[in-house]
Design a protein around this motif. Sequence first.
Motif, PDB file in Angstrom:
ATOM      1  N   SER B  64       0.838  -1.190   0.000  1.00  0.00           N
ATOM      2  CA  SER B  64       0.000   0.000   0.000  1.00  0.00           C
ATOM      3  C   SER B  64       0.882   1.252   0.000  1.00  0.00           C
ATOM      4  CB  SER B  64      -0.912  -0.082   1.221  1.00  0.00           C
ATOM      5  OG  SER B  64      -1.386   1.142   1.567  1.00  0.00           O
ATOM      6  N   ALA B  65       1.926   1.250   0.835  1.00  0.00           N
ATOM      7  CA  ALA B  65       2.865   2.382   0.872  1.00  0.00           C
ATOM      8  C   ALA B  65       3.609   2.505  -0.464  1.00  0.00           C
ATOM      9  CB  ALA B  65       3.860   2.201   2.016  1.00  0.00           C
ATOM     10  N   ASN B 148      -0.930  18.255   6.273  1.00  0.00           N
ATOM     11  CA  ASN B 148      -1.243  16.864   6.612  1.00  0.00           C
ATOM     12  C   ASN B 148      -2.191  16.229   5.601  1.00  0.00           C
ATOM     13  OD1 ASN B 148       0.293  17.180   9.039  1.00  0.00           O
ATOM     14  ND2 ASN B 148      -1.475  18.229   9.906  1.00  0.00           N
ATOM     15  N   PHE B 226       6.385  13.469   5.531  1.00  0.00           N
ATOM     16  CA  PHE B 226       6.375  13.379   6.990  1.00  0.00           C
ATOM     17  C   PHE B 226       5.868  14.675   7.614  1.00  0.00           C
ATOM     18  CE2 PHE B 226       8.297  13.288  11.247  1.00  0.00           C
ATOM     19  CZ  PHE B 226       7.923  12.015  11.661  1.00  0.00           C
ATOM     20  N   GLY B 229       2.719  16.080   4.916  1.00  0.00           N
ATOM     21  CA  GLY B 229       1.675  15.082   4.678  1.00  0.00           C
ATOM     22  C   GLY B 229       1.212  14.393   5.945  1.00  0.00           C
ATOM     23  N   GLY B 230       1.901  14.670   7.062  1.00  0.00           N
ATOM     24  CA  GLY B 230       1.502  14.089   8.344  1.00  0.00           C
ATOM     25  C   GLY B 230       1.609  12.568   8.386  1.00  0.00           C
ATOM     26  N   SER B 231       2.445  11.994   7.516  1.00  0.00           N
ATOM     27  CA  SER B 231       2.610  10.517   7.452  1.00  0.00           C
ATOM     28  C   SER B 231       1.283   9.815   7.257  1.00  0.00           C
ATOM     29  CB  SER B 231       3.250   9.952   8.727  1.00  0.00           C
ATOM     30  OG  SER B 231       4.489  10.500   8.923  1.00  0.00           O
ATOM     31  N   ASN B 232       0.357  10.460   6.629  1.00  0.00           N
ATOM     32  CA  ASN B 232      -1.001   9.897   6.557  1.00  0.00           C
ATOM     33  C   ASN B 232      -1.479   9.849   5.110  1.00  0.00           C
ATOM     34  OD1 ASN B 232      -3.417   8.912   7.522  1.00  0.00           O
ATOM     35  ND2 ASN B 232      -4.282  10.928   7.918  1.00  0.00           N
ATOM     36  N   PRO B 233      -1.263   8.763   4.374  1.00  0.00           N
ATOM     37  CA  PRO B 233      -0.573   7.549   4.798  1.00  0.00           C
ATOM     38  C   PRO B 233       0.941   7.665   4.593  1.00  0.00           C
ATOM     39  CG  PRO B 233      -1.452   7.254   2.598  1.00  0.00           C
ATOM     40  CD  PRO B 233      -1.853   8.622   3.018  1.00  0.00           C
ATOM     41  N   PRO B 234       1.683   6.742   5.144  1.00  0.00           N
ATOM     42  CA  PRO B 234       3.140   6.813   5.019  1.00  0.00           C
ATOM     43  C   PRO B 234       3.623   6.456   3.617  1.00  0.00           C
ATOM     44  CG  PRO B 234       2.481   5.378   6.823  1.00  0.00           C
ATOM     45  CD  PRO B 234       1.265   5.626   6.000  1.00  0.00           C
ATOM     46  N   ILE B 238       9.188   6.800   4.800  1.00  0.00           N
ATOM     47  CA  ILE B 238       8.678   6.815   6.182  1.00  0.00           C
ATOM     48  C   ILE B 238       8.629   5.389   6.725  1.00  0.00           C
ATOM     49  CG2 ILE B 238       6.648   7.311   7.619  1.00  0.00           C
ATOM     50  CD1 ILE B 238       6.094   9.704   5.791  1.00  0.00           C
TER      51      ILE B 238
END
Lengths: 375, 282
Positions: B64-65, B148, B226, B229-234, B238
Amino acid sequence: MSDTKFMQTKRSFLKTGLASVALTTPFVNRAWAQTVELTMLGWYGTAEPDMVAEFEEANNVKFVPKYYAGGDNMLAALAQNPPGTFDIIHTDAEYAKLLVANDLVLELDPNDYAFDDLLHDDFKSFAGHWDDSGKLYSLITRFGHLGVSYNKEVLTAEEAATYDIYWDERLTGKVGHFDWHLPSLGQMSLLMGNANPFDIDEAAWKAVQEKTLSLKSQVGGYFDFGGTFAGLKNGEMLAMVGIGDWVTGILERDGAPVSSVVPKEGGIQWTESYSIAKTSEKTDLALKYLAYTMSPEGQVKTAQMLGYPGHCVTKAGRALLNEVDGAEAQRSGQVDGDPRDPITLINEGRISYRDIPVQQSLEDWNDFWSEYKNA
Amino acid sequence: MRSRLNLYALTFRLPIIVWQALFFIGPLIFVVAMSFFVVKNYRMVETFELESWAKMVSRDYVWSAYRYTLLMAGSAAALATLLAFPAAWFLAFRCSARTRQLVILFLIIPFFTSYLVRTFSWYTILAEAGVLNGAFGLFGLGPYKMLNTAFGTLTGYLTLVLPLVLILQTVTMANIDDRLIQAARNLGCSPARTIRTVILPAGKTGFVIAALFAFILSFGDFVAPFYLGGSNPPTMPILIIDTTKAGQQWPRAAVVAVMMMLTLFVIAFSAIMYAYRKRASR
């Protein structure tokens, strides 16, 4: 001609060199007088001047910090550096037992510390700090509570007093996570009614995972130390999972409209301890520092720490804090009789001590955390 | 005929060969080897086991990442190419050489500042209480959530790559023989057709290389996804950090790194083949 030029250059070089030596000699002497270094492996801020300058000056010592974030990184730093690299180890209490299990830390003498002065009986025999035969290896030094951290302009303290608030539609896309699985999943476990949030069976663990996944649509991001502060301060995040006063306390000092509350489902306690590396060659000095952190003055410093605030563990420390910094004592509830008094919260059974998973492996929790972030 | 060792030529060629061997091929081999190591008690044990590979390729979140990183880096490369093109065209064909040099100098200046600092400066611009939303508010719009989000990540990527793509495109177009463009216009080509049939084919190599650089830099960037994008999603970088934090699983992080390198090899190789492919003569 070129010879003359060379001679001049050489002469001026020597002159400059001698002048430099003469001018720097006083500083060199001072530096030599301060060659005793104590290397501390700790969370950010623990070896900063606000914490250690007074001790350094009084004992002619210089702290050399090596900072980490998260217990895994602490263990890795110990495993990957040669023996003798670190003198003092500042650790989360749940990882202290792993230090003992791996024979990494020195035995301490309980008689050197005023255990009777500790604010709570649990602190006297804190899990993992003593081995099965009753030997002491780690010294509890400060603690704090994790709960719901929230923006006061959007939520009231009453509204924030339950983990269910994370699912509130006002917070859609505005719920942040401190990017560490233990506190966030621990809070989800408390919400699911697990009295011991880290000691849960497979069915309960599955329920925790499902509940956590249901929060995904509310989540605005996963943040490190700096991102957590920035997200709350600039209002991008209106609630944060997995933190507490150790973050909002600093922001409150700066005037940000944020606060933390221990919700009705209970809070999680982070506890920090000091140990001395078994391979340290400066154990006398390290022991002296441990004694200093437990002194009333050392305890006040841990409560006021600029990196992130904590609570005193000794009665004398708390008394001195109330005397010299009543405002901070009031703000953090470290006042006898205050309903937010962290010791009262423990006595009321509203606090669970953060731990590593008992019935699952750390890897299981880590794996799920990665899946959740990618869900 | 036996070729003689040319010491003079070797003097100039050897340093780059040694450099590449020491600082590229060496670490590359080490990362591949590390992906077969295991971690015991937070310490890496040198062995040859497929444990880390089996673990990582069987996890949905890794793929997915991977897909998300490909999508975001591809979008950054495409956006940078499209956004840079009109400006590069103007600089190449409508500006004097002196103005062009000055603008290129200005485009280089952002690189004097740390990319991390430039990224953090977006906080004050993109935040809900930030400059942009403040401006929107004057017209009764917003506030819009930009930090984010994927938009935040793309903004960070473009901060990193847009000046570079613009410089490469400008240099590429400035080197196209002006007489070809004049001939096209004299023969009645519209500006759009001139771009399609003359400028794009003539500058194909430069355009592709610029887009490739944008893709490579975005694909491996940790800072934008990071912090913006707030690691969302990574993204994959990340994931590397997460994996090393979680039990010091450097071998698993090496698996992710190898997956990224293989992807970049395939994409870079294909792009370069395409960039330098001669058109079949009719």
